[in-house]
Design a protein around this motif. Sequence first.
Motif, PDB file in Angstrom:
ATOM      1  N   GLN A  95      50.265  44.136   1.105  1.00  0.00           N
ATOM      2  CA  GLN A  95      51.676  43.736   1.242  1.00  0.00           C
ATOM      3  C   GLN A  95      52.443  44.930   1.809  1.00  0.00           C
ATOM      4  OE1 GLN A  95      53.369  41.475  -2.146  1.00  0.00           O
ATOM      5  NE2 GLN A  95      51.365  41.619  -3.129  1.00  0.00           N
ATOM      6  N   PRO A  96      52.091  45.350   3.031  1.00  0.00           N
ATOM      7  CA  PRO A  96      52.574  46.637   3.540  1.00  0.00           C
ATOM      8  C   PRO A  96      54.093  46.753   3.656  1.00  0.00           C
ATOM      9  CG  PRO A  96      51.487  45.381   5.277  1.00  0.00           C
ATOM     10  CD  PRO A  96      51.217  44.667   3.990  1.00  0.00           C
ATOM     11  N   ASN A  97      54.755  45.735   4.130  1.00  0.00           N
ATOM     12  CA  ASN A  97      56.198  45.861   4.325  1.00  0.00           C
ATOM     13  C   ASN A  97      56.923  46.018   2.999  1.00  0.00           C
ATOM     14  OD1 ASN A  97      55.750  45.620   7.027  1.00  0.00           O
ATOM     15  ND2 ASN A  97      56.123  43.403   7.065  1.00  0.00           N
ATOM     16  N   PHE A  98      56.488  45.227   2.046  1.00  0.00           N
ATOM     17  CA  PHE A  98      57.054  45.287   0.700  1.00  0.00           C
ATOM     18  C   PHE A  98      56.833  46.681   0.089  1.00  0.00           C
ATOM     19  CE2 PHE A  98      56.011  44.385  -3.909  1.00  0.00           C
ATOM     20  CZ  PHE A  98      57.317  44.184  -4.332  1.00  0.00           C
ATOM     21  N   VAL A  99      55.623  47.156   0.217  1.00  0.00           N
ATOM     22  CA  VAL A  99      55.269  48.450  -0.376  1.00  0.00           C
ATOM     23  C   VAL A  99      56.060  49.585   0.279  1.00  0.00           C
ATOM     24  CG1 VAL A  99      53.387  50.143  -0.487  1.00  0.00           C
ATOM     25  CG2 VAL A  99      52.992  47.788  -1.241  1.00  0.00           C
ATOM     26  N   ILE A 100      56.111  49.569   1.595  1.00  0.00           N
ATOM     27  CA  ILE A 100      56.802  50.646   2.310  1.00  0.00           C
ATOM     28  C   ILE A 100      58.288  50.634   1.973  1.00  0.00           C
ATOM     29  CG2 ILE A 100      57.504  51.404   4.632  1.00  0.00           C
ATOM     30  CD1 ILE A 100      54.582  50.415   5.472  1.00  0.00           C
ATOM     31  N   ASP A 101      58.836  49.438   1.982  1.00  0.00           N
ATOM     32  CA  ASP A 101      60.251  49.308   1.664  1.00  0.00           C
ATOM     33  C   ASP A 101      60.539  49.791   0.222  1.00  0.00           C
ATOM     34  OD1 ASP A 101      62.447  48.417   3.176  1.00  0.00           O
ATOM     35  OD2 ASP A 101      62.783  46.859   1.655  1.00  0.00           O
ATOM     36  N   GLY A 117      41.565  51.162   0.110  1.00  0.00           N
ATOM     37  CA  GLY A 117      41.523  51.745   1.445  1.00  0.00           C
ATOM     38  C   GLY A 117      41.355  50.702   2.540  1.00  0.00           C
ATOM     39  N   TYR A 118      41.382  49.446   2.147  1.00  0.00           N
ATOM     40  CA  TYR A 118      41.165  48.397   3.138  1.00  0.00           C
ATOM     41  C   TYR A 118      42.498  47.973   3.743  1.00  0.00           C
ATOM     42  CZ  TYR A 118      39.097  44.336   5.387  1.00  0.00           C
ATOM     43  OH  TYR A 118      38.667  43.426   6.325  1.00  0.00           O
ATOM     44  N   ALA A 119      42.866  48.625   4.845  1.00  0.00           N
ATOM     45  CA  ALA A 119      44.124  48.326   5.533  1.00  0.00           C
ATOM     46  C   ALA A 119      44.049  48.973   6.910  1.00  0.00           C
ATOM     47  CB  ALA A 119      45.302  48.897   4.748  1.00  0.00           C
ATOM     48  N   PRO A 120      44.838  48.462   7.835  1.00  0.00           N
ATOM     49  CA  PRO A 120      44.864  49.119   9.149  1.00  0.00           C
ATOM     50  C   PRO A 120      45.325  50.567   9.027  1.00  0.00           C
ATOM     51  CG  PRO A 120      46.017  46.998   9.187  1.00  0.00           C
ATOM     52  CD  PRO A 120      45.710  47.288   7.772  1.00  0.00           C
ATOM     53  N   LEU A 121      44.787  51.406   9.858  1.00  0.00           N
ATOM     54  CA  LEU A 121      45.099  52.834   9.783  1.00  0.00           C
ATOM     55  C   LEU A 121      46.595  53.101   9.862  1.00  0.00           C
ATOM     56  CD1 LEU A 121      44.057  55.761   9.664  1.00  0.00           C
ATOM     57  CD2 LEU A 121      43.839  55.719  12.145  1.00  0.00           C
ATOM     58  N   SER A 122      47.292  52.340  10.690  1.00  0.00           N
ATOM     59  CA  SER A 122      48.740  52.581  10.848  1.00  0.00           C
ATOM     60  C   SER A 122      49.478  52.358   9.527  1.00  0.00           C
ATOM     61  CB  SER A 122      49.304  51.663  11.926  1.00  0.00           C
ATOM     62  OG  SER A 122      49.037  50.316  11.563  1.00  0.00           O
ATOM     63  N   LYS A 125      48.481  55.186   7.080  1.00  0.00           N
ATOM     64  CA  LYS A 125      49.158  56.445   7.421  1.00  0.00           C
ATOM     65  C   LYS A 125      50.590  56.456   6.889  1.00  0.00           C
ATOM     66  CE  LYS A 125      47.070  58.266  11.647  1.00  0.00           C
ATOM     67  NZ  LYS A 125      47.236  58.430  13.096  1.00  0.00           N
ATOM     68  N   GLU A 126      51.281  55.376   7.134  1.00  0.00           N
ATOM     69  CA  GLU A 126      52.687  55.342   6.734  1.00  0.00           C
ATOM     70  C   GLU A 126      52.820  55.424   5.205  1.00  0.00           C
ATOM     71  OE1 GLU A 126      55.216  52.382   8.449  1.00  0.00           O
ATOM     72  OE2 GLU A 126      56.989  53.318   7.540  1.00  0.00           O
ATOM     73  N   VAL A 127      51.977  54.676   4.517  1.00  0.00           N
ATOM     74  CA  VAL A 127      52.056  54.685   3.063  1.00  0.00           C
ATOM     75  C   VAL A 127      51.688  56.069   2.511  1.00  0.00           C
ATOM     76  CG1 VAL A 127      51.058  53.729   0.950  1.00  0.00           C
ATOM     77  CG2 VAL A 127      51.738  52.194   2.800  1.00  0.00           C
ATOM     78  N   TYR A 163      41.048  59.922   7.356  1.00  0.00           N
ATOM     79  CA  TYR A 163      42.440  60.286   7.619  1.00  0.00           C
ATOM     80  C   TYR A 163      43.055  60.974   6.399  1.00  0.00           C
ATOM     81  CZ  TYR A 163      47.395  60.286   8.003  1.00  0.00           C
ATOM     82  OH  TYR A 163      48.690  60.713   7.970  1.00  0.00           O
ATOM     83  N   LEU A 164      42.801  60.386   5.229  1.00  0.00           N
ATOM     84  CA  LEU A 164      43.363  60.933   3.996  1.00  0.00           C
ATOM     85  C   LEU A 164      42.940  62.391   3.802  1.00  0.00           C
ATOM     86  CD1 LEU A 164      44.945  60.424   1.370  1.00  0.00           C
ATOM     87  CD2 LEU A 164      42.838  59.581   0.339  1.00  0.00           C
ATOM     88  N   ILE A 165      41.658  62.642   4.052  1.00  0.00           N
ATOM     89  CA  ILE A 165      41.153  64.012   3.900  1.00  0.00           C
ATOM     90  C   ILE A 165      41.858  64.936   4.885  1.00  0.00           C
ATOM     91  CG2 ILE A 165      39.110  65.474   4.170  1.00  0.00           C
ATOM     92  CD1 ILE A 165      37.474  62.983   3.158  1.00  0.00           C
ATOM     93  N   SER A 166      42.012  64.469   6.102  1.00  0.00           N
ATOM     94  CA  SER A 166      42.632  65.320   7.120  1.00  0.00           C
ATOM     95  C   SER A 166      44.128  65.516   6.864  1.00  0.00           C
ATOM     96  CB  SER A 166      42.407  64.729   8.509  1.00  0.00           C
ATOM     97  OG  SER A 166      43.190  63.552   8.636  1.00  0.00           O
ATOM     98  N   SER A 167      44.744  64.536   6.175  1.00  0.00           N
ATOM     99  CA  SER A 167      46.186  64.632   5.937  1.00  0.00           C
ATOM    100  C   SER A 167      46.513  65.680   4.859  1.00  0.00           C
ATOM    101  CB  SER A 167      46.727  63.283   5.455  1.00  0.00           C
ATOM    102  OG  SER A 167      46.340  63.072   4.101  1.00  0.00           O
ATOM    103  N   GLU A 168      45.478  66.034   4.085  1.00  0.00           N
ATOM    104  CA  GLU A 168      45.641  66.981   2.972  1.00  0.00           C
ATOM    105  C   GLU A 168      46.622  66.500   1.918  1.00  0.00           C
ATOM    106  OE1 GLU A 168      45.784  71.097   3.995  1.00  0.00           O
ATOM    107  OE2 GLU A 168      44.158  70.899   5.452  1.00  0.00           O
ATOM    108  N   LYS A 169      46.824  65.210   1.847  1.00  0.00           N
ATOM    109  CA  LYS A 169      47.601  64.621   0.745  1.00  0.00           C
ATOM    110  C   LYS A 169      46.736  64.657  -0.516  1.00  0.00           C
ATOM    111  CE  LYS A 169      51.002  62.416   1.033  1.00  0.00           C
ATOM    112  NZ  LYS A 169      52.407  62.829   0.878  1.00  0.00           N
ATOM    113  N   ASP A 170      47.355  64.959  -1.649  1.00  0.00           N
ATOM    114  CA  ASP A 170      46.594  64.974  -2.898  1.00  0.00           C
ATOM    115  C   ASP A 170      45.935  63.626  -3.128  1.00  0.00           C
ATOM    116  OD1 ASP A 170      47.262  67.538  -3.465  1.00  0.00           O
ATOM    117  OD2 ASP A 170      48.862  67.030  -4.912  1.00  0.00           O
TER     118      ASP A 170
END
Lengths: 250, 689
Positions: A95-101, A117-122, A125-127, A163-170
Amino acid sequence: MKEGIIFSIEEFAIQDGPGIRTTVFLKGCPLSCPWCHNPEGISFEPQYLISKTGKTLCGEKISSSELANRILKNKDFFESTGGGVTLTGGEPLAQPNFVIDFLKQVESIHKTIETSGYAPLSVFKEVVSLVDLVLFDIKITDSESHKMYTGVDNHMILENLNYLISSEKDFIVRMPLIPGVNDTKTNMLSIYSLISDAKSLIRVELLPYHKTAGAKYGMIGKIYDPPFDPNKRPQIFNVFEDNNINTIIL
Amino acid sequence: MNDRIKNLRQYIFDKNHHKYRRKPEELGLDKLSDGFCERGLSDVERSVERLSLLLKNEIPVILPGESIVFTRTISSIPEIFTRDEWQHIEQSHFIHERGTVSNICPNYEETIIKGFKKQKEAIEKRLVRKDLDEKGVEFLNALLKGILDVQEFIKKYELYAYSIGEKQIADTLHHLQNEGAETFGEALQFLRILHFVLWESSNYHNTFGRFDQYMYPFYVNDIEKGILKKEEAFDLLEEFFLSCNKDSDLYPGIQQGDNGQSLVLGGTSISGEEQFNELSEMCLRASLELNLIDPKINIRVNKNTQLSIYEKGSELTKIGLGFPQYSNDDIVIPGLVNKGYSLEDAHNYAVAACWEFIIPKYGMDIPNIDALSLVDCVLSCVINLDSCSTYADFYRLVEREIQNRVDRMCEKHKNIYIEPSPFMSLLMDGTIERAKDISLIAKYNNYGIHGTGIATAVDSLAAIKRYYFENKEITYDLLIAALKNDFIGYEQLQKTLRYDAPKMGQDDDYVDSIAAELLNSFDQALKEKRNERGGIYRAGTGTALFYINHSSNLGATPDGRNAGAAIPANYSPSIFIKQKGPVSVIKSFTKPDLKKTINGGPLTLEFDETVFKNQESLSKLAMLIRSFICLGGHQLQLNTINRDKLLDAKVHPESHRNLIVRVWGWSGYFVELDEVYQNHVISRFEYKL
């Protein structure tokens, strides 16, 4: 104002991130893991839970701002303890729009997302950019086996993990241990190889399967018939610990 | 835990020492009162003589490995009045519970420090002053006689210890016959003796008060002198804690476990210093290792208390002990001062058998003299709803009902009689100077009233306000009929009232403000009341055992509760509501000004034991407790329970002998409780996830 569907809000969820926090369960998941302990979270539609004590409707449609208001009511607790909100499901990224909002409206508190982790990369990334911590579930590395058990290919999942690993987000890796499905040393070693270089990996959490996961299947009119022996205890190998990764068993 | 303590724990847990027990009838002590009556002895004389006879008949017992001795060998304490005499007394007096001094906090430390010789000198000095009447002389002589009997009793133990080669024990006991304690070990032994004698004197709910404060100087002194290692001190402490479990099944209480052996740790001094010390920490550790229901631990905290203290406390909660219970100095101390306690005494408060805040040394308060069913006050006004045009009108009726009931209640507490307790008097301040037994008078003589069914009352008021006065969904006739028929035939209405109506515990200002108002009314109703001893009345949020009998006879209530169904114990949300969670509960329950209900009574939070798997979860529990304190909660008690285990324990009690649960203000072994209490504990969990 975006609308989403949730099936539970749990206060004082103590396994889902730092501090005192509330966990929101989003309804609907593209995966269909036979070990799922929240089977009522798989369908995106409201449904009835039927038990001996009666019939309750599971699934509440809610706007992101209403959810934010509810969560922020306990802002004082979150702020004084470094806590906040955790989104889980179901699969919140479905539910990407709901979550992002929603995440944009609760900026002031700590935010965690638990995802397959099952979601489009875009979307991923935003989340990731909006949260402070990711609880990333990894089940099986072998793509065929993954598809067989969960119903989906794991290509997107592995891409997002990279991507998550490269983003260095905890992040924390969560691995359900299902007897005879993924509790092999080979599978654990192969997961280890995916995350061995991750700088921002806080720890690995192992979730050994427990047959009480089957409790709610009858309530949604499903038969609990997993393709593994639910009475068997999963094997636990110290693969991560042996490689100096902090590991806990939940 | 070393092997000595481990073995001793097992020995006591297996009740091996019960073989030494004899019944009073086997000793010819069962009809003491007949003799007392024939000889026309006064109550003071009877009390003294009973203690004397009991101590003479006790046989010294030293359990394997013990260094802190004294074990009860007489299984019950005979009465000092014949049945006829007691009936006569009851007819003309108000009798509280068993009629003996109980539930107060003695000044153990003074006697432990000074010793009996100096205490005797003080009494003798008082006796030579000319301002004494006959009663005064009788009382002071009773104190002296009590001391002599206890000294003789210690001597008996000394000789026995010596005869079996326990020289160190013999030496300690020799010293303590006259002198004060000099070491930590001696102080613990002395405390054990004093406590033992109180029970033997028919006093009950004998609390330990601020143990870590009065024992600390002995501990530090030994450590500084180098005569005691920390591990040795810890062993002694564990042994002392064990000793509290030796005879506890003989102590009177409503149920097994309700014995009042509460102990208070930490606190804030009058100058604002944190008083939680090394010994306090050791007490928590000892209790954690021993995993026994006594002593029951309370921790005094405040908004600045370190998280680590809550974390240590939470380890005890995790293993299911049902304690520690926390009390908030920031609320309790000003609350007590508002009620007329001096600032110094308020800073020294302790906790009575369950939760009531009491003053060590000076307080002869009876904080559990009565209980007001707040929910019944509301329910009895419902019939007059049709005479009210606004909620405020209706609430005024409720307020008036509370006042009327309080007025009637206080009338009952007249001409109270309490059996004299010379030995307890020796341990209370001011008794020698006054030359009066503690049962008659003290510096503080206040009474406390429990308030039961608070959440049920508040939820009922909220339902009436919303559905009757505001949206008018429910008519007078409908509500009255539904309540009268216990909702049979009115299931839809009951569902609305139960599940849709606003409930206390959901962080909903609509209903929480009603709670604040109700508690305020309770306090106000008692404000002008004075008891016959000049003491005040204090309102409280505890229920004690009244949550059972105040609910079984209670009709259906406007919150959707069925007739006879349980009401919550103490200050807790209604049982059948699906809670949002502990955060909302805490926010709701800290909204009222709890300084006003300073008689005490904790918010109780219950958790499934699976919640607390690791250290991280304990830290979170600690954060939650701290939040409660910072928001102005007065008292908090937490339970960790596994419901399946409880259900299994009902069927197979033999395999759950160790299962501990918190009942209303104390922890007990689940399998030893009556079924009604077992069921209430289980039902508290039915609506949890």
